[in-house]
Write an enzyme that holds these catalytic residues in place. Structure first.
Site, PDB file in Angstrom:
ATOM      1  N   HIS A 172      26.013  36.882  66.323  1.00  0.00           N
ATOM      2  CA  HIS A 172      25.817  38.074  67.140  1.00  0.00           C
ATOM      3  C   HIS A 172      24.711  38.952  66.572  1.00  0.00           C
ATOM      4  CE1 HIS A 172      29.691  37.012  68.958  1.00  0.00           C
ATOM      5  NE2 HIS A 172      29.378  37.848  69.925  1.00  0.00           N
ATOM      6  N   LYS A 220      26.759  44.615  65.882  1.00  0.00           N
ATOM      7  CA  LYS A 220      28.169  44.350  66.172  1.00  0.00           C
ATOM      8  C   LYS A 220      29.004  44.724  64.955  1.00  0.00           C
ATOM      9  CE  LYS A 220      31.378  40.818  67.845  1.00  0.00           C
ATOM     10  NZ  LYS A 220      31.978  41.761  68.824  1.00  0.00           N
TER      11      LYS A 220
END
EC number: 1.17.1.8
Length: 273
Positions: A162, A166
């Site tokens: 990600h 995040k």
């Protein structure tokens, strides 16, 4: 003619919040009635102007409870879509349920105890609640393919990648994938050797049924997952790549439409498809 579904977006100026605002504005059966964001510099500004759509006559506010109270007075059953932060999501959902506003939760980071408590709270209130770690239809298909493959493989690991903003790791999607495989009732990855990590965490986190999950956070990524199966002489890799957050919007709108028909909490997009 049916009235459109009133929707509040919490985390409206974030990446997912902005996409959700655009999707709601483009849909005929939903209408934006509230936009919530914490940043002081956007308070009172029209959310349509902020996301590049032009005026929507919906000013940004940081007053969650005030907005939930207003939404609860709408003619149609209201929905709040939450893309905020793991630190506040539990309280956000409890407040929404208390006001009778149906939560659609895209924020990950809720632990099992919190999910259970929210499920009980929603059940007692007879309020539908959807907690969905990933709104992508393609990701649901990957999970289903992984379930089929796991019947034939005893060794599997999950890699999730990600963007570097995040906050939680591993991702809710990776945890959900591991949980779905674990529900088959088999223990994966029987040990071949006695492992020793010379650097703690080198082999990743150990999830349910001994399924390891590895997390990568880098700028340039959005959201990606690999489920890697191994057997003597072969490797099977299932991979899903999110190239643009617009891919989540069909799932978000589906959840908004479905949550009003529910009582209690449901976890995962696969449960409403």
């Amino acid at each position: 003619m049916a009235h459109p579904i009133p929707v509040v977006v919490n985390g409206a100026t974030g990446k997912m919040g902005r996409e959700t605002i655009k999707a709601i504005a483009a849909a005929d059966d939903v209408t934006l009635v509230g936009a919530i964001a914490r940043s002081a510099d956007v308070q009172g500004q029209d959310i349509g102007e902020i996301v590049g759509l032009g005026p929507l006559e919906v000013p940004v506010t940081n007053d969650l409870e005030g907005m939930l109270c207003l939404a609860s007075q709408e003619r149609e059953v209201p929905v709040v879509v939450d893309f905020t932060h793991p630190d506040c999501i539990y309280d956000n959902v409890r407040k929404a349920i208390a006001y009778g506003v149906r939560p659609v939760v895209g924020t990950t980071g809720l632990n099992n105890e919190q999910l259970q408590e929210l499920a009980e709270f929603a059940e007692k209130a007879s309020v539908g609640c959807l907690v969905i770690p990933n709104f992508s239809i393609g990701m649901v298909l990957l999970m289903q393919a992984a379930i089929q493959a796991s019947r034939f493989y005893d060794h599997v690991e999950i890699l999730e990648l990600h963007h570097d903003q995040k906050a939680d790791a591993p991702s809710g999607t990776a945890i959900k994938t591991a949980q779905m495989l674990a529900e088959l009732g088999k223990t994966f990855n029987p040990p071949k050797v006695t492992e020793k990590e010379t650097m703690p965490g080198a082999r990743g986190a150990v999830g349910p049924e001994n399924i390891r999950i590895h997390s990568v956070r880098l700028p340039g990524l959005i959201a990606h997952e690999e489920v890697i199966f191994g057997a003597p002489g072969e490797i099977l890799t299932l991979r899903h790549d999110t190239m643009d957050r617009s891919c989540y919007m069909p799932g978000v709108l589906l959840a908004v439409r479905k949550v009003r028909q529910l009582t209690g909490l449901i976890y995962g997009l696969d449960r409403i498809l």
